[in-house]
Each structure stands twice: as structure tokens, then as C-alpha cells.
Design a protein around this motif. Sequence first.
Motif, short mmCIF file in Angstrom:
data_model
loop_
_atom_site.label_atom_id
_atom_site.label_comp_id
_atom_site.label_asym_id
_atom_site.label_seq_id
_atom_site.Cartn_x
_atom_site.Cartn_y
_atom_site.Cartn_z
N SER A 110 0.82 -1.22 0.00
CA SER A 110 0.00 0.00 0.00
C SER A 110 0.85 1.26 0.00
CB SER A 110 -0.92 0.02 1.21
OG SER A 110 -1.82 -1.05 1.15
N VAL A 111 1.90 1.26 0.80
CA VAL A 111 2.77 2.45 0.85
C VAL A 111 3.51 2.63 -0.47
CG1 VAL A 111 4.85 3.37 1.96
CG2 VAL A 111 3.02 2.43 3.35
N LEU A 112 3.98 1.55 -1.06
CA LEU A 112 4.67 1.66 -2.35
C LEU A 112 3.74 2.13 -3.46
CD1 LEU A 112 6.95 -1.51 -2.28
CD2 LEU A 112 7.64 0.88 -2.00
N VAL A 113 2.52 1.62 -3.48
CA VAL A 113 1.55 2.06 -4.49
C VAL A 113 1.18 3.52 -4.27
CG1 VAL A 113 -0.84 1.77 -5.25
CG2 VAL A 113 0.65 -0.21 -5.05
N THR A 114 0.98 3.92 -3.02
CA THR A 114 0.66 5.31 -2.73
C THR A 114 1.79 6.22 -3.19
OG1 THR A 114 -0.67 4.67 -0.82
CG2 THR A 114 0.09 6.95 -0.89
N ALA A 115 3.03 5.86 -2.91
CA ALA A 115 4.18 6.67 -3.34
C ALA A 115 4.27 6.74 -4.86
CB ALA A 115 5.47 6.11 -2.74
N ALA A 116 4.08 5.62 -5.52
CA ALA A 116 4.18 5.59 -6.98
C ALA A 116 3.06 6.43 -7.62
CB ALA A 116 4.12 4.16 -7.50
N VAL A 117 1.85 6.29 -7.12
CA VAL A 117 0.73 7.07 -7.67
C VAL A 117 0.95 8.55 -7.40
CG1 VAL A 117 -1.75 7.52 -7.44
CG2 VAL A 117 -0.92 5.18 -7.58
N PHE A 118 1.45 8.89 -6.21
CA PHE A 118 1.74 10.30 -5.92
C PHE A 118 2.76 10.87 -6.89
CE2 PHE A 118 4.51 13.45 -3.95
CZ PHE A 118 3.58 14.45 -3.71
N LEU A 119 3.84 10.15 -7.12
CA LEU A 119 4.88 10.65 -8.03
C LEU A 119 4.34 10.80 -9.45
CD1 LEU A 119 7.97 8.64 -6.77
CD2 LEU A 119 7.53 11.09 -6.49
N LEU A 120 3.59 9.83 -9.92
CA LEU A 120 3.02 9.92 -11.27
C LEU A 120 2.04 11.08 -11.40
CD1 LEU A 120 2.47 6.14 -12.01
CD2 LEU A 120 4.10 7.65 -13.13
N LEU A 121 1.15 11.22 -10.44
CA LEU A 121 0.16 12.29 -10.51
C LEU A 121 0.81 13.67 -10.33
CD1 LEU A 121 -2.88 10.78 -8.62
CD2 LEU A 121 -2.64 11.19 -11.06
N PHE A 122 1.76 13.76 -9.42
CA PHE A 122 2.44 15.05 -9.24
C PHE A 122 3.15 15.46 -10.52
CE2 PHE A 122 6.07 17.70 -8.10
CZ PHE A 122 5.40 18.73 -7.46
N TYR A 123 3.82 14.52 -11.16
CA TYR A 123 4.48 14.82 -12.43
C TYR A 123 3.46 15.26 -13.47
CZ TYR A 123 7.02 14.20 -16.77
OH TYR A 123 7.56 14.41 -18.01
N ARG A 124 2.36 14.55 -13.56
CA ARG A 124 1.33 14.90 -14.54
C ARG A 124 0.76 16.29 -14.27
NH1 ARG A 124 -3.88 15.58 -15.26
NH2 ARG A 124 -4.84 14.98 -17.21
N PHE A 125 0.40 16.57 -13.03
CA PHE A 125 -0.19 17.86 -12.71
C PHE A 125 0.83 18.99 -12.88
CE2 PHE A 125 -3.18 15.48 -9.67
CZ PHE A 125 -4.06 15.21 -10.70
N HIS A 126 2.07 18.72 -12.50
CA HIS A 126 3.10 19.76 -12.58
C HIS A 126 3.47 20.10 -14.02
CE1 HIS A 126 6.15 22.30 -10.88
NE2 HIS A 126 7.06 21.75 -11.66
N THR A 127 3.51 19.09 -14.89
CA THR A 127 3.89 19.35 -16.27
C THR A 127 2.74 19.90 -17.10
OG1 THR A 127 3.41 17.05 -16.88
CG2 THR A 127 5.71 17.61 -16.32
N ARG A 128 1.53 19.78 -16.62
CA ARG A 128 0.38 20.30 -17.36
C ARG A 128 -0.23 21.52 -16.67
NH1 ARG A 128 0.95 15.30 -18.74
NH2 ARG A 128 0.21 14.40 -20.67
N ALA A 129 0.57 22.17 -15.85
CA ALA A 129 0.09 23.35 -15.13
C ALA A 129 -0.19 24.49 -16.08
CB ALA A 129 1.13 23.78 -14.09
N ASP A 130 -1.15 25.31 -15.71
CA ASP A 130 -1.45 26.48 -16.52
C ASP A 130 -0.26 27.42 -16.48
OD1 ASP A 130 -3.91 25.45 -17.01
OD2 ASP A 130 -4.90 26.58 -15.42
N GLY A 131 0.19 27.82 -17.65
CA GLY A 131 1.38 28.66 -17.72
C GLY A 131 1.03 30.05 -17.65
#
Length: 131
Positions: A110-131
Motif C-alpha cells: 500500500s505504501v509503495l503504491v501510494t508513493a508511486a501514484v503520488f509521483l506519477l500524478l504530481f508529475y502529470r499535474f506539474h507538467t500540465r500546469a497552466d502557464g
Amino acid sequence: MAHTAPTVFSESTHRLARWVLPVVLGLVYGNWVAVNRRHGGPITGPDVASGVWSALAFTAVCIAVVQVTRRLRRDLHALHALVRAVFAGAALGFLYSQTGDDLRPVVITSVLVTAAVFLLLFYRFHTRADG
């Protein structure tokens, strides 16, 4: 002038999907919980009841997560990712715990999946941020 990506579906379709998708996912999740509780044995009432309650809880929490993250400020990428990752990790942890396995692998997974999902979503949200 900011460029927005074209959308394939209308706003009403998106609004409908916000409610239909959690219900469908909840039904799949509840069935999966019931199957995990059976351990390959016969279908029993408590297994079905557990699946139904799990489906209802999953659907309710999933809708709450969607509603909460829609109301957060768009620049809080880490918080958006964290809320969704914790939900994914907790859902997987509960699902895995229904197999009757030891608690340690459940928590580690559970902790590994939570960390992996967090990293993937943070990357997605950060790279698609409104400029």
C-alpha cells in the motif's frame, strides 16, 4: 492568449462521467472484495454483503475525492496528487487485506503504491500546469 487543448466530449458528458465512473468502479471494486474474501470457496451471504458495503464505500469516497480535488486551488499540485494517491493506496490496501495475507506485505504494498501514484500524478499535474 492562453491556449487550451480541445476536448473530445461536451461538458455535459464530462459532468455525467464524474458520477457514472465512480459507480462503475465501485461495482468492480465490491465484486473484487467479495471474490477475495471467498478464498476460492462457495459464495456466502457475508461475502456478498461485504462486497456490497465495499462498493458503496468505495463509490462514496471516490465521489468525495473528485469533489474535494475539484474545489482545491489549481496550483496545489502536491495536494491534488496526495489526496488521490492516498485514496488509491488505501483502496488497494483494503482489497489486499481481504486475501487473508499477513499485515506486513499489505502495508508495504500500500505504501509503495501510494508513493508511486503520488509521483506519477504530481508529475502529470506539474507538467500540465497552466502557464
